[in-house]
Design a protein around this motif. Structure first.
Motif, PDB file in Angstrom:
ATOM      1  N   LEU A  87     -50.526  74.507  42.890  1.00 29.12           N
ATOM      2  CA  LEU A  87     -50.333  74.622  43.838  1.00 29.12           C
ATOM      3  C   LEU A  87     -50.532  74.637  44.961  1.00 29.12           C
ATOM      4  CD1 LEU A  87     -45.949  75.531  44.077  1.00 29.12           C
ATOM      5  CD2 LEU A  87     -47.105  73.290  43.728  1.00 29.12           C
ATOM      6  N   ALA A  88     -51.855  74.979  45.087  1.00 31.95           N
ATOM      7  CA  ALA A  88     -52.864  75.645  46.391  1.00 31.95           C
ATOM      8  C   ALA A  88     -54.586  75.522  45.808  1.00 31.95           C
ATOM      9  CB  ALA A  88     -52.544  77.150  46.470  1.00 31.95           C
ATOM     10  N   TRP A  89     -54.965  76.069  44.617  1.00 31.66           N
ATOM     11  CA  TRP A  89     -56.022  75.645  44.334  1.00 31.66           C
ATOM     12  C   TRP A  89     -56.823  74.416  44.020  1.00 31.66           C
ATOM     13  CZ3 TRP A  89     -56.445  81.205  41.906  1.00 31.66           C
ATOM     14  CH2 TRP A  89     -55.902  82.313  42.297  1.00 31.66           C
TER      15      TRP A  89
ATOM     16  N   LEU B  55     -48.872  81.845  50.062  1.00 25.17           N
ATOM     17  CA  LEU B  55     -47.674  82.291  49.368  1.00 25.17           C
ATOM     18  C   LEU B  55     -47.938  82.320  47.650  1.00 25.17           C
ATOM     19  CD1 LEU B  55     -44.285  81.987  49.280  1.00 25.17           C
ATOM     20  CD2 LEU B  55     -44.013  79.281  48.855  1.00 25.17           C
ATOM     21  N   PHE B  56     -48.076  82.218  47.805  1.00 32.07           N
ATOM     22  CA  PHE B  56     -48.296  81.931  45.784  1.00 32.07           C
ATOM     23  C   PHE B  56     -49.891  82.764  45.944  1.00 32.07           C
ATOM     24  CE2 PHE B  56     -46.177  78.265  45.308  1.00 32.07           C
ATOM     25  CZ  PHE B  56     -45.118  78.202  45.113  1.00 32.07           C
ATOM     26  N   GLY B  57     -51.066  82.847  46.696  1.00 29.00           N
ATOM     27  CA  GLY B  57     -51.353  84.176  46.037  1.00 29.00           C
ATOM     28  C   GLY B  57     -51.119  85.077  46.455  1.00 29.00           C
ATOM     29  N   GLY B  58     -50.129  85.604  47.425  1.00 26.62           N
ATOM     30  CA  GLY B  58     -49.819  86.719  48.116  1.00 26.62           C
ATOM     31  C   GLY B  58     -48.738  87.134  47.057  1.00 26.62           C
TER      32      GLY B  58
ATOM     33  N   LEU C 234     -49.908  82.891  38.216  1.00 28.69           N
ATOM     34  CA  LEU C 234     -51.936  81.595  38.059  1.00 28.69           C
ATOM     35  C   LEU C 234     -51.620  80.602  37.664  1.00 28.69           C
ATOM     36  CD1 LEU C 234     -54.592  82.225  38.504  1.00 28.69           C
ATOM     37  CD2 LEU C 234     -54.705  82.601  36.306  1.00 28.69           C
ATOM     38  N   SER C 235     -50.893  79.663  36.630  1.00 25.43           N
ATOM     39  CA  SER C 235     -51.183  78.361  36.745  1.00 25.43           C
ATOM     40  C   SER C 235     -50.577  77.478  37.968  1.00 25.43           C
ATOM     41  CB  SER C 235     -50.728  78.084  35.742  1.00 25.43           C
ATOM     42  OG  SER C 235     -50.757  78.222  34.279  1.00 25.43           O
TER      43      SER C 235
ATOM     44  N   THR D 130     -56.060  70.961  54.864  1.00 26.81           N
ATOM     45  CA  THR D 130     -56.534  72.450  55.057  1.00 26.81           C
ATOM     46  C   THR D 130     -55.322  73.222  54.946  1.00 26.81           C
ATOM     47  OG1 THR D 130     -58.973  71.358  55.489  1.00 26.81           O
ATOM     48  CG2 THR D 130     -58.805  74.131  55.756  1.00 26.81           C
ATOM     49  N   LEU D 131     -54.888  73.126  56.334  1.00 30.46           N
ATOM     50  CA  LEU D 131     -53.377  74.219  56.409  1.00 30.46           C
ATOM     51  C   LEU D 131     -52.920  74.734  55.609  1.00 30.46           C
ATOM     52  CD1 LEU D 131     -52.229  75.970  58.288  1.00 30.46           C
ATOM     53  CD2 LEU D 131     -51.193  73.743  59.219  1.00 30.46           C
ATOM     54  N   GLY D 132     -52.666  72.819  54.629  1.00 27.66           N
ATOM     55  CA  GLY D 132     -51.547  73.495  53.791  1.00 27.66           C
ATOM     56  C   GLY D 132     -51.384  73.560  52.683  1.00 27.66           C
ATOM     57  N   VAL D 133     -53.123  73.862  52.209  1.00 25.45           N
ATOM     58  CA  VAL D 133     -53.977  74.903  50.694  1.00 25.45           C
ATOM     59  C   VAL D 133     -53.993  76.259  51.592  1.00 25.45           C
ATOM     60  CG1 VAL D 133     -56.202  75.122  49.945  1.00 25.45           C
ATOM     61  CG2 VAL D 133     -55.377  72.801  50.857  1.00 25.45           C
ATOM     62  N   LEU D 134     -54.008  76.551  52.965  1.00 21.79           N
ATOM     63  CA  LEU D 134     -53.907  77.810  53.253  1.00 21.79           C
ATOM     64  C   LEU D 134     -52.820  78.036  53.079  1.00 21.79           C
ATOM     65  CD1 LEU D 134     -56.653  77.568  56.191  1.00 21.79           C
ATOM     66  CD2 LEU D 134     -56.833  78.980  53.539  1.00 21.79           C
TER      67      LEU D 134
END
Length: 418
Positions: free
Chosen positions: A298-300, A162-165, A292-293, A153-157
Motif C-alpha cells: 500500500l505504500a512502498w 499510516l502503515f509505517g507507523g 510489513l507486506s 508523492t503525497l499519497g505514498v507519504l
C-alpha cells in the motif's frame, strides 16, 4: 481527409490495443483474489504458499503484474475521459453533462458488481475519481504531470506514515526500556494482525458456501466501495491525470518517434523493476509478515509500480506500432474496445468457477496452476471480441452503458442507422 482518417484510426487502434493488454493483464493480477482469500494476494503466508512453485508464482506476479496493469488501465481511463470530452465538444454537446451521466451509471454498475458479483470491483472507484479528474480536463500536459507527481508523492507519504507507523510500533514494542504506552500500542497492533489467520479461515468457509450468505456478507460491508475510494484516491487520480497528459502529448496514441518510446522504457522500467525486486526480497526475508507486506503493497511499492507502468506503456506502444497490421493486434484491440464487457464477463466466469454456488473451487487450486485459467480466459477474450465487433458497434455492456447514459436505446448492429 483520407490521411486524417487513417491517422485517427491508427490513434484509436493504439489506445484500444493498450486497453486490451490492460484488461487481460488485470485478470492476471486478480486471479488469486478470485480463487483464494483476500490476504493471499498480499502474502503467500496467508494462503497458497505451500510449495516453491506457489511462492515463485506470487513473486513473479508481484514483480511483473501487481498494480502495473491496474495502473495502465487507470491511465487509459484518463485518456478515454479526454477523448469522450473532445468528441462531445466537437458534436456540440455539453461535455460536463455527457461525462457525469456516464460516471453516474458507471458508479451504479460498480456497486452492482461489488454487491452481487465480486468484492474486488474498481468501477465505482473509477466513477468517483473520474468525477474529480474531469475538473482538470483543460490543463496542459506538463501541468497535469507536475500535479500528478505531487499528489502521487503525497499519497505514498501518507500511506507510509499510516502503515509505517504501525510497523514501527509493532516492531519496537519489545525493545528494552520502551515506554509502556508504546508497548501497549505495539501489542494491540500485533494482536489485530494476528486475527488475519482466523479471517482467512472464515473467508474460505464463506466463499465455499452458497450465494445468499456471500450477498449478506457484502451487504454488511456496504461501506467498502466508499472506503476504497478514500484509500486509493491519491493513487488513482494521479494516474488518470497522467493518462490525460499522455493523451494530450501524443504518447498514448503513438505520435512519438520510436526512439522516444525506447528511451522512456529504459528510463523507467529498470529502476522500477529493481525497486520492486528489493521489496520482494524484503518481504520474503521477513517471512511475508502481514504488516510489513501490507506496508509494502500500500505504500512502498507504489513508486516502482508507477515507473514500471510507464515503461510497460512505452514498450506496448512500440509493439503495437511494429505489428499494427498483424491479425493478433486487431484481436487485442477488439478486446480493448470491449474492455467493459470483458472485465465484467471475467467476474461472472471466475466467480462461477471458484465460488461455492458454482463449481466450488475456492482455495482448492494451487497458486501456480491458477494461471492456466488466466490463459484460458485470454483466449476467450481474443476469440469472441473481434467477431462480435465485426457485426456490432459495441460490446454488450458498452452498449448498455451508452444507452443508459444517453437515456435512449442506441443502435447496436452496424447496419442500423446511427
Amino acid at each position: 481527409m483520407g490521411d486524417d482518417g487513417r491517422t485517427e484510426n491508427a490513434r484509436l487502434v493504439t489506445l484500444d490495443a493498450l486497453r486490451g493488454f490492460a484488461v487481460m493483464g488485470i485478470l492476471a493480477m486478480n486471479i488469486v483474489a478470485f480463487a483464494m482469500p483476500e490476504m493471499a494476494y498480499v502474502s503467500p503466508r496467508a494462503y497458497g504458499g505451500d510449495s516453491a512453485a506457489d511462492v515463485a508464482a506470487w513473486a513473479l506476479s508481484f514483480l511483473l503484474v501487481d498494480g502495473k496493469m491496474r495502473g495502465l488501465f487507470s491511465i487509459l481511463f484518463g485518456a478515454s475521459l479526454l477523448l469522450i470530452v473532445d468528441r462531445a465538444e466537437k458534436s456540440g454537446q455539453n461535455p460536463a453533462s455527457v461525462h457525469y451521466r456516464r460516471m453516474a451509471w458507471l458508479a451504479i454498475f460498480g456497486l452492482c458488481h461489488f454487491f452481487f458479483l465480486w468484492w474486488g470491483d474498481i468501477l465505482f472507484l473509477y466513477a468517483a475519481v473520474g468525477c474529480i479528474a474531469f475538473l482538470f480536463r483543460g490543463w496542459e500536459a506538463r501541468r497535469l504531470i507536475r500535479w500528478a507527481a505531487g499528489l502521487f508523492t503525497l499519497g505514498v507519504l501518507l500511506m507510509t506514515l499510516l502503515f509505517g507507523g504501525q510497523l514501527f510500533l509493532a516492531s519496537s514494542a519489545g525493545d528494552p526500556g520502551a515506554a509502556p504506552s508504546r508497548v501497549t500500542a505495539g501489542e494491540a497492533i500485533r494482536d489485530e494482525y494476528a486475527k488475519i489467520d482466523t479471517e482467512v479461515r472464515d473467508e474460505l468457509a464463506l466463499y465455499r458456501g452458497g450465494y445468499l450468505p456471500i450477498l449478506d456478507h457484502r451487504l454488511d460491508d456496504a461501506a467498502a466501495p466508499f472506503a476504497m475510494v478514500l484509500v486509493n484516491l491519491l493513487e488513482t487520480l494521479p494516474l488518470m491525470m497522467i493518462g490525460m497528459a499522455l493523451f494530450r502529448n501524443g504518447f498514448l496514441t503513438g505520435a512519438w518517434e520510436p526512439r522516444a518510446y525506447r528511451r522512456t522504457a529504459w528510463r523507467w522500467l529498470p529502476p522500477g523493476l529493481l525497486l520492486t525486486l528489493f521489496l520482494c526480497w524484503l518481504m520474503g526475508n521477513a517471512g511475508f509478515d502481514y504488516l510489513l507486506s501490507l506496508t509494502v503493497f500500500l505504500a512502498w511499492a507504489q513508486p516502482g509500480r508507477l515507473m514500471m507502468t510507464i515503461g510497460y506503456a512505452a514498450l506496448l506502444v512500440l509493439l503495437i506500432q511494429r505489428h499494427a497490421a498483424a491479425p493478433w493486434v486487431g484481436r487485442v484491440a477488439a478486446a480493448g474496445r470491449a474492455a467493459f464487457s470483458n472485465y465484467l464477463g471475467t467476474s461472472v466466469v471466475m466467480t462461477t468457477i471458484f465460488y461455492g454456488y458454482g463449481l466450488g473451487q475456492f482455495g482448492a487450486i494451487g497458486r501456480a496452476p491458477l494461471y492456466l485459467f488466466v490463459v484460458g480466459a485470454w483466449a476467450l477474450m481474443l476469440l469472441w471480441s473481434k467477431p462480435w465487433l465485426d457485426r456490432f458497434r459495441y460490446g454488450p455492456f458498452e452498449w448498455l452503458w451508452r444507452s443508459l447514459a444517453r437515456g435512449a436505446m442506441q443502435p447496436m448492429r452496424k447496419d442500423e442507422a446511427g
